[in-house]
Design a protein around this motif. Structure first.
Motif, PDB file in Angstrom:
ATOM      1  N   ASP A 121    -139.481  21.130  -0.581  1.00  0.00           N
ATOM      2  CA  ASP A 121    -140.925  21.115  -0.846  1.00  0.00           C
ATOM      3  C   ASP A 121    -141.403  19.701  -1.168  1.00  0.00           C
ATOM      4  OD1 ASP A 121    -141.304  23.789  -0.385  1.00  0.00           O
ATOM      5  OD2 ASP A 121    -141.194  24.369  -2.500  1.00  0.00           O
ATOM      6  N   CYS A 122    -140.642  18.987  -1.977  1.00  0.00           N
ATOM      7  CA  CYS A 122    -140.998  17.616  -2.346  1.00  0.00           C
ATOM      8  C   CYS A 122    -141.089  16.733  -1.113  1.00  0.00           C
ATOM      9  CB  CYS A 122    -139.967  17.067  -3.329  1.00  0.00           C
ATOM     10  SG  CYS A 122    -140.291  15.378  -3.889  1.00  0.00           S
ATOM     11  N   LEU A 123    -140.101  16.836  -0.249  1.00  0.00           N
ATOM     12  CA  LEU A 123    -140.090  16.039   0.979  1.00  0.00           C
ATOM     13  C   LEU A 123    -141.245  16.435   1.892  1.00  0.00           C
ATOM     14  CD1 LEU A 123    -138.824  14.000   2.884  1.00  0.00           C
ATOM     15  CD2 LEU A 123    -137.231  15.783   3.643  1.00  0.00           C
ATOM     16  N   ARG A 124    -141.505  17.720   1.996  1.00  0.00           N
ATOM     17  CA  ARG A 124    -142.585  18.188   2.854  1.00  0.00           C
ATOM     18  C   ARG A 124    -143.945  17.679   2.367  1.00  0.00           C
ATOM     19  NH1 ARG A 124    -141.414  22.960   2.621  1.00  0.00           N
ATOM     20  NH2 ARG A 124    -142.871  23.749   1.065  1.00  0.00           N
ATOM     21  N   HIS A 125    -144.163  17.706   1.052  1.00  0.00           N
ATOM     22  CA  HIS A 125    -145.416  17.207   0.494  1.00  0.00           C
ATOM     23  C   HIS A 125    -145.588  15.714   0.791  1.00  0.00           C
ATOM     24  CE1 HIS A 125    -146.337  20.959  -1.255  1.00  0.00           C
ATOM     25  NE2 HIS A 125    -145.549  20.876  -2.304  1.00  0.00           N
ATOM     26  N   ALA A 126    -144.505  14.959   0.631  1.00  0.00           N
ATOM     27  CA  ALA A 126    -144.578  13.525   0.891  1.00  0.00           C
ATOM     28  C   ALA A 126    -144.924  13.247   2.349  1.00  0.00           C
ATOM     29  CB  ALA A 126    -143.253  12.858   0.523  1.00  0.00           C
ATOM     30  N   ARG A 127    -144.270  13.928   3.254  1.00  0.00           N
ATOM     31  CA  ARG A 127    -144.520  13.703   4.676  1.00  0.00           C
ATOM     32  C   ARG A 127    -145.912  14.173   5.077  1.00  0.00           C
ATOM     33  NH1 ARG A 127    -139.541  15.949   8.061  1.00  0.00           N
ATOM     34  NH2 ARG A 127    -140.103  14.349   9.603  1.00  0.00           N
ATOM     35  N   ARG A 128    -146.383  15.220   4.431  1.00  0.00           N
ATOM     36  CA  ARG A 128    -147.716  15.745   4.750  1.00  0.00           C
ATOM     37  C   ARG A 128    -148.793  14.699   4.450  1.00  0.00           C
ATOM     38  NH1 ARG A 128    -148.807  21.151   1.862  1.00  0.00           N
ATOM     39  NH2 ARG A 128    -147.222  21.793   3.369  1.00  0.00           N
ATOM     40  N   LEU A 129    -148.607  13.948   3.385  1.00  0.00           N
ATOM     41  CA  LEU A 129    -149.582  12.921   3.039  1.00  0.00           C
ATOM     42  C   LEU A 129    -149.465  11.680   3.920  1.00  0.00           C
ATOM     43  CD1 LEU A 129    -149.608  12.962  -0.873  1.00  0.00           C
ATOM     44  CD2 LEU A 129    -151.458  13.647   0.659  1.00  0.00           C
ATOM     45  N   ILE A 187    -140.139   9.423  -5.544  1.00  0.00           N
ATOM     46  CA  ILE A 187    -140.884   9.855  -4.361  1.00  0.00           C
ATOM     47  C   ILE A 187    -142.381   9.694  -4.588  1.00  0.00           C
ATOM     48  CG2 ILE A 187    -141.200  11.695  -2.685  1.00  0.00           C
ATOM     49  CD1 ILE A 187    -138.287  10.602  -3.089  1.00  0.00           C
ATOM     50  N   ARG A 188    -142.820   9.991  -5.806  1.00  0.00           N
ATOM     51  CA  ARG A 188    -144.244   9.847  -6.128  1.00  0.00           C
ATOM     52  C   ARG A 188    -144.684   8.393  -5.973  1.00  0.00           C
ATOM     53  NH1 ARG A 188    -144.141  12.462 -10.663  1.00  0.00           N
ATOM     54  NH2 ARG A 188    -143.883  10.645 -12.002  1.00  0.00           N
ATOM     55  N   ASP A 189    -143.854   7.471  -6.422  1.00  0.00           N
ATOM     56  CA  ASP A 189    -144.189   6.051  -6.296  1.00  0.00           C
ATOM     57  C   ASP A 189    -144.206   5.601  -4.833  1.00  0.00           C
ATOM     58  OD1 ASP A 189    -144.422   5.850  -9.016  1.00  0.00           O
ATOM     59  OD2 ASP A 189    -142.470   4.913  -9.342  1.00  0.00           O
ATOM     60  N   LEU A 190    -143.275   6.116  -4.033  1.00  0.00           N
ATOM     61  CA  LEU A 190    -143.246   5.772  -2.615  1.00  0.00           C
ATOM     62  C   LEU A 190    -144.536   6.194  -1.917  1.00  0.00           C
ATOM     63  CD1 LEU A 190    -139.700   6.588  -1.136  1.00  0.00           C
ATOM     64  CD2 LEU A 190    -140.800   4.360  -1.359  1.00  0.00           C
ATOM     65  N   VAL A 191    -144.940   7.429  -2.164  1.00  0.00           N
ATOM     66  CA  VAL A 191    -146.145   7.956  -1.523  1.00  0.00           C
ATOM     67  C   VAL A 191    -147.374   7.188  -1.999  1.00  0.00           C
ATOM     68  CG1 VAL A 191    -147.631   9.979  -1.304  1.00  0.00           C
ATOM     69  CG2 VAL A 191    -145.149  10.239  -1.174  1.00  0.00           C
ATOM     70  N   VAL A 219    -134.656  11.036   1.423  1.00  0.00           N
ATOM     71  CA  VAL A 219    -136.087  10.844   1.658  1.00  0.00           C
ATOM     72  C   VAL A 219    -136.341   9.525   2.380  1.00  0.00           C
ATOM     73  CG1 VAL A 219    -138.323  10.506   0.548  1.00  0.00           C
ATOM     74  CG2 VAL A 219    -136.782  12.286  -0.276  1.00  0.00           C
ATOM     75  N   ILE A 220    -135.687   8.471   1.956  1.00  0.00           N
ATOM     76  CA  ILE A 220    -135.859   7.171   2.615  1.00  0.00           C
ATOM     77  C   ILE A 220    -135.454   7.265   4.084  1.00  0.00           C
ATOM     78  CG2 ILE A 220    -134.955   4.815   2.724  1.00  0.00           C
ATOM     79  CD1 ILE A 220    -134.864   4.859  -0.345  1.00  0.00           C
ATOM     80  N   TYR A 221    -134.343   7.937   4.347  1.00  0.00           N
ATOM     81  CA  TYR A 221    -133.889   8.102   5.731  1.00  0.00           C
ATOM     82  C   TYR A 221    -134.942   8.831   6.555  1.00  0.00           C
ATOM     83  CZ  TYR A 221    -130.995   9.122   9.788  1.00  0.00           C
ATOM     84  OH  TYR A 221    -130.508   9.192  11.083  1.00  0.00           O
ATOM     85  N   VAL A 222    -135.477   9.920   6.016  1.00  0.00           N
ATOM     86  CA  VAL A 222    -136.445  10.723   6.761  1.00  0.00           C
ATOM     87  C   VAL A 222    -137.735   9.935   7.005  1.00  0.00           C
ATOM     88  CG1 VAL A 222    -137.880  12.805   6.703  1.00  0.00           C
ATOM     89  CG2 VAL A 222    -135.497  12.907   5.963  1.00  0.00           C
ATOM     90  N   LEU A 223    -138.200   9.200   6.000  1.00  0.00           N
ATOM     91  CA  LEU A 223    -139.405   8.401   6.194  1.00  0.00           C
ATOM     92  C   LEU A 223    -139.182   7.309   7.242  1.00  0.00           C
ATOM     93  CD1 LEU A 223    -140.771   8.018   2.543  1.00  0.00           C
ATOM     94  CD2 LEU A 223    -141.420   9.683   4.305  1.00  0.00           C
ATOM     95  N   ARG A 224    -137.994   6.769   7.277  1.00  0.00           N
ATOM     96  CA  ARG A 224    -137.676   5.776   8.308  1.00  0.00           C
ATOM     97  C   ARG A 224    -137.583   6.448   9.678  1.00  0.00           C
ATOM     98  NH1 ARG A 224    -133.348   1.419   5.793  1.00  0.00           N
ATOM     99  NH2 ARG A 224    -134.951  -0.105   5.253  1.00  0.00           N
ATOM    100  N   TRP A 225    -137.039   7.654   9.711  1.00  0.00           N
ATOM    101  CA  TRP A 225    -136.999   8.395  10.973  1.00  0.00           C
ATOM    102  C   TRP A 225    -138.418   8.602  11.500  1.00  0.00           C
ATOM    103  CZ3 TRP A 225    -139.013  12.525  13.396  1.00  0.00           C
ATOM    104  CH2 TRP A 225    -138.345  13.020  14.519  1.00  0.00           C
ATOM    105  N   ASP A 226    -139.327   8.960  10.611  1.00  0.00           N
ATOM    106  CA  ASP A 226    -140.721   9.158  11.013  1.00  0.00           C
ATOM    107  C   ASP A 226    -141.312   7.873  11.587  1.00  0.00           C
ATOM    108  OD1 ASP A 226    -140.752  11.825  10.212  1.00  0.00           O
ATOM    109  OD2 ASP A 226    -141.552  11.373   8.224  1.00  0.00           O
ATOM    110  N   MET A 227    -140.980   6.732  10.992  1.00  0.00           N
ATOM    111  CA  MET A 227    -141.501   5.458  11.479  1.00  0.00           C
ATOM    112  C   MET A 227    -140.938   5.111  12.854  1.00  0.00           C
ATOM    113  SD  MET A 227    -141.457   3.156   7.998  1.00  0.00           S
ATOM    114  CE  MET A 227    -142.192   1.753   8.858  1.00  0.00           C
TER     115      MET A 227
END
Length: 237
Positions: A46-54, A85-89, A186-194
């Protein structure tokens, strides 16, 4: 299974992503990535999904006003219990606010008068230092002066590259000390998205797509400050 064991199993199954701008495709498919992420517990997922949603463009809701988007972002961030994660977003949303301000000023518009036009701690500073180079924030964001130059020159793809590079480097600096934990995932997934975003670009199509996204993001900036602000579209820099 212990958390550390699950993280080790998950991360060991994720191929090395390599440099952003050298990538020609994502290190693994979206389907495979989602299969690996099934190892996360429900709260982490859920935490990861919320971050990616934003953060993902495709998950934004274009019918929201700027004020509604800011309120919604704050609500989602407050619901993210992991401070890392909150700080990253938060950092990413503040970057978008800075880019939106650059675009607005480049279009010859005046400083916003309503703080709801953007997100984060820098909105007041931007409003107060509207006519200063980089809004006086070049020490906090060293990429801002170059972003201004590229924007003035019309270097759309170069500007997109600069911004993605700034985010990528920020994730790199945040990754120190996180190797076999949820934060590393989370860092890996955000980089994957990029990587997924960058590898869909191609020359003129990249410029067209970036301009389209920016125009969509800026479409509500003027309207959001008018009396009929509830009909404006949100800022997504």
């Amino acid at each position: 299974m212990a958390h550390s064991d699950r993280y080790a199993m998950l991360l060991s199954a994720l191929p090395y992503h390599g440099p952003l701008f050298g990538a020609t495709q994502t290190p693994l498919s979206r389907i495979r990535l989602n299969q690996r992420l099934a190892l996360l517990d429900p709260d982490e997922a859920d935490c990861l999904r919320h971050a990616r949603r934003l953060l993902e463009w495709a998950q934004q809701e274009p019918d929201r006003t700027d004020a509604q988007s800011v309120v919604r972002a704050k609500q989602v961030i407050e619901g993210i219990t992991n401070p890392f994660i909150r700080d990253l977003v938060t950092w990413r949303l503040e970057l978008r606010t800075l880019v939106a301000a650059l675009r607005r000023r480049h279009r010859g518009e005046s400083a916003p008068r309503d703080r709801r036009w953007g997100f984060g701690r820098w909105t007041s500073r931007i409003m107060q230092h509207w006519n200063e180079p980089a809004f006086g924030l070049e020490r906090a964001f060293p990429w801002l002066p170059e972003a201004e130059r590229l924007l003035a020159r019309g270097g759309t793809v170069d500007l997109e590259r600069l911004l993605l590079g700034a985010v990528w480097n920020h994730l790199e600096s945040c990754s120190d000390g996180h190797y076999l934990d949820f934060e590393a995932v989370v860092i890996y997934v955000l980089r994957w998205d990029m990587i997924a975003r960058w590898t869909t670009y191609d020359g003129e199509e990249a410029a067209r797509r970036f301009d389209e996204l920016v125009e969509q993001a800026m479409a509500g900036v003027e309207k959001s400050l008018r009396p009929s602000a509830d009909t404006a579209r949100p800022v997504r820099a």
